[in-house]
Design an enzyme around this catalytic site. Structure first.
Site, mmCIF file in Angstrom:
data_model
loop_
_atom_site.group_PDB
_atom_site.id
_atom_site.type_symbol
_atom_site.label_atom_id
_atom_site.label_comp_id
_atom_site.label_asym_id
_atom_site.label_seq_id
_atom_site.Cartn_x
_atom_site.Cartn_y
_atom_site.Cartn_z
ATOM 1 N N ARG A 19 0.843 -1.200 0.000
ATOM 2 C CA ARG A 19 0.000 0.000 0.000
ATOM 3 C C ARG A 19 0.877 1.247 0.000
ATOM 4 O O ARG A 19 2.091 1.148 0.144
ATOM 5 C CB ARG A 19 -0.938 -0.005 1.212
ATOM 6 C CG ARG A 19 -0.185 -0.380 2.485
ATOM 7 C CD ARG A 19 -0.662 0.295 3.694
ATOM 8 N NE ARG A 19 -0.515 1.719 3.619
ATOM 9 C CZ ARG A 19 0.636 2.375 3.806
ATOM 10 N NH1 ARG A 19 1.773 1.746 4.060
ATOM 11 N NH2 ARG A 19 0.666 3.695 3.726
ATOM 12 N N GLY A 20 0.195 2.416 -0.134
ATOM 13 C CA GLY A 20 0.930 3.672 -0.264
ATOM 14 C C GLY A 20 1.073 3.965 -1.750
ATOM 15 O O GLY A 20 1.420 3.060 -2.523
ATOM 16 N N ALA A 21 0.805 5.208 -2.138
ATOM 17 C CA ALA A 21 0.692 5.522 -3.572
ATOM 18 C C ALA A 21 1.891 5.059 -4.421
ATOM 19 O O ALA A 21 1.706 4.307 -5.388
ATOM 20 C CB ALA A 21 0.434 7.017 -3.737
ATOM 21 N N ARG A 31 -7.199 -0.267 -6.987
ATOM 22 C CA ARG A 31 -7.425 0.833 -6.036
ATOM 23 C C ARG A 31 -7.531 2.122 -6.862
ATOM 24 O O ARG A 31 -6.628 2.438 -7.633
ATOM 25 C CB ARG A 31 -6.287 0.925 -5.008
ATOM 26 C CG ARG A 31 -6.292 -0.258 -4.042
ATOM 27 C CD ARG A 31 -5.512 0.032 -2.778
ATOM 28 N NE ARG A 31 -6.190 0.966 -1.910
ATOM 29 C CZ ARG A 31 -5.593 1.551 -0.859
ATOM 30 N NH1 ARG A 31 -4.321 1.315 -0.594
ATOM 31 N NH2 ARG A 31 -6.267 2.384 -0.096
ATOM 32 N N GLN A 54 -2.625 2.581 9.908
ATOM 33 C CA GLN A 54 -1.285 2.635 9.292
ATOM 34 C C GLN A 54 -0.304 3.430 10.153
ATOM 35 O O GLN A 54 0.891 3.160 10.161
ATOM 36 C CB GLN A 54 -1.355 3.275 7.889
ATOM 37 C CG GLN A 54 -2.075 2.460 6.853
ATOM 38 C CD GLN A 54 -3.546 2.808 6.774
ATOM 39 O OE1 GLN A 54 -4.189 3.145 7.760
ATOM 40 N NE2 GLN A 54 -4.112 2.705 5.574
ATOM 41 N N ASP A 70 -1.800 10.961 -2.325
ATOM 42 C CA ASP A 70 -2.160 9.890 -3.270
ATOM 43 C C ASP A 70 -2.415 10.446 -4.661
ATOM 44 O O ASP A 70 -2.269 9.743 -5.663
ATOM 45 C CB ASP A 70 -3.375 9.123 -2.771
ATOM 46 C CG ASP A 70 -2.958 8.203 -1.642
ATOM 47 O OD1 ASP A 70 -2.819 8.695 -0.508
ATOM 48 O OD2 ASP A 70 -2.691 7.024 -1.907
ATOM 49 N N LYS A 104 -4.838 10.290 2.720
ATOM 50 C CA LYS A 104 -5.592 9.448 3.664
ATOM 51 C C LYS A 104 -6.681 10.235 4.386
ATOM 52 O O LYS A 104 -6.462 11.367 4.803
ATOM 53 C CB LYS A 104 -4.595 8.850 4.666
ATOM 54 C CG LYS A 104 -5.166 7.956 5.733
ATOM 55 C CD LYS A 104 -6.063 6.849 5.236
ATOM 56 C CE LYS A 104 -5.407 5.932 4.238
ATOM 57 N NZ LYS A 104 -6.405 5.114 3.474
HETATM 58 O O1 MRU Z 1 -4.689 3.514 1.996
HETATM 59 P P1 MRU Z 1 -3.196 3.643 1.992
HETATM 60 O O2 MRU Z 1 -2.559 3.103 3.212
HETATM 61 O O3 MRU Z 1 -2.595 3.129 0.725
HETATM 62 O O4 MRU Z 1 -2.979 5.207 2.016
HETATM 63 C C1 MRU Z 1 -1.681 5.726 1.988
HETATM 64 C C2 MRU Z 1 -1.654 7.197 2.106
HETATM 65 O O5 MRU Z 1 -2.661 7.859 2.178
HETATM 66 C C3 MRU Z 1 -0.315 7.843 2.067
HETATM 67 O O6 MRU Z 1 -0.314 9.014 2.826
HETATM 68 C C4 MRU Z 1 0.009 8.203 0.610
HETATM 69 O O7 MRU Z 1 -0.144 7.096 -0.228
HETATM 70 C C5 MRU Z 1 1.348 8.731 0.469
HETATM 71 S S1 MRU Z 1 2.547 7.467 0.663
HETATM 72 C C6 MRU Z 1 4.021 8.067 0.309
#
Ligand code: MRU
Length: 344
Positions: free
Chosen positions: A46-48, A89, A194, A235, A246
């Site tokens: 996970r994470g963009a 996603r 998270q 994201d 988030k």
């Molecule tokens: O739902 P997630 O855990 O994938 O969400 C992640 C976030 O919102 C992070 O802040 C975002 O992806 C930036 S990660 C460098």
């Protein structure tokens, strides 16, 4: 040391299962692209930026598994693979950027074996570029962090989320490496925690002092002047500088502005979506309501109660003090400044 979130092993993709952290460091070897799609959907990865990297390798893996020697059939199956990833996603634009790059490289390459090889190389390139970009933006952003700062961060925007150096946490790590004393307040980040599970785990390993707070405590600490700045990742950033991140980021941004605390957004340029004029156009993922009615599978609400679960929100650009990218640190007017860095 923080283990690699994503590792390509030629015939399979190894990911660190982020749903098991911090209790368990467990790796999953994925040999079928359907399982990579599922790992993204279930947020094992996970994470963009990390979603984009995992999808790129997943597409390369899927292409390797195509048996047909007909190019028409190969492209038809490749399209199905691309389609499967595109619905995994919807909010992080890095995913769609990676899919488009993989599609383009396949169209440009020669024979089927050459296409398969080109896809692996392109996935590696996407991964490498994310490592470079997150490391560079962190070095640049560290200049905003003064000695003795306490920084509030939300969700997880470290190495796990980027398959690289990290964005928000990258900036904090770089400030420490540059010799500044820093400490962090990490919001737990309901519903999937998270912040509590991943951010505190990463910071502990970096020996950066961290205090975990519930999401609803942020205003209390801001009002008592315990926070010097807020840093978050993103994201998707629209062309006008609106930031999707988030769920809860918008709340923090409003609180920060009210309390005269700067809000910094750290993101590689792969997170900017120039096709969207404003954040209103960002597709917001709605996840299973069980993530709200349960914590780690334990029910916390009456059975059958209705629950909403938007995974992201949009912070209008006028709440954002600065956007930190690998191509520079920018401020309002974002529309003009983002367009400038796109040309750089
Ligand atoms: O739902 P997630 O855990 O994938 O969400 C992640 C976030 O919102 C992070 O802040 C975002 O992806 C930036 S990660 C460098």
């Amino acid at each position: 040391m923080i283990p690699k979130a994503i590792e390509w092993l030629e015939d399979r993709l190894r990911i660190l299962d982020q749903t098991k952290l911090p209790q368990e460091q467990s790796f999953i070897d994925l040999t079928d692209y359907h399982d990579v799609v599922l790992a993204i959907e279930e947020m094992r990865v996970r994470g963009a930026p990390a979603i984009g990297v995992a999808a790129a390798y997943g597409i390369a893996l899927g292409a390797q598994g195509i048996k047909s020697e007909s190019k028409a059939e190969f492209f038809s199956q490749l399209d199905q693979i691309l389609q499967a990833f595109s619905t995994s996603r919807p909010t992080a634009v890095n995913l769609f950027r990676a899919i488009n790059r993989m599609k383009k490289i396949a169209a440009m390459s020669g024979s089927i074996p050459e296409i398969k090889e080109a896809l692996v190389n392109e996935a590696r390139r996407i991964h490498h570029e994310e490592i470079q970009a997150t490391s560079h933006l962190s070095q640049l952003g560290a200049a905003l962090i003064k000695d003795g700062f306490t920084i509030l961060t939300h969700c997880n925007a470290g190495p796990l989320a980027t398959a690289g150096y990290g964005t928000a946490l990258g900036v904090i790590k770089a400030a420490k490496e540059q010799g500044r004393r820093v400490s962090v307040m990490a919001t737990e980040t309901r519903p999937l925690l998270q912040g509590a599970r991943l951010t505190t785990w990463e910071l502990k390993q970096e020996n950066i002092p961290v205090t975990l707070i519930t999401d609803s405590m942020a205003g209390y600490f801001m009002h008592r002047k315990k926070i010097d700045c807020v840093i978050v990742g993103a994201d998707r950033i629209a062309a006008n500088g609106d930031v999707a991140n988030k769920i809860g980021t918008y709340t923090l941004a409003v609180l920060a502005k009210e309390n005269h605390i700067p809000l910094y957004v750290a993101a590689p340029t792969t997170t900017i979506d120039f096709s969207l004029l404003s954040g209103n156009e960002v597709p917001i993922e709605e996840r299973d309501s069980q993530e709200v009615t349960h914590i780690q599978r334990m029910p916390i609400a009456p059975e059958g109660v209705k629950a909403a679960n938007p995974a992201f929100d949009v912070t209008p650009h006028n709440y954002v003090t600065t956007i930190i990218t690998e191509r520079g640190i920018i401020k309002e007017p974002y529309e003009k400044e983002l367009a400038k860095i796109a040309r750089r």
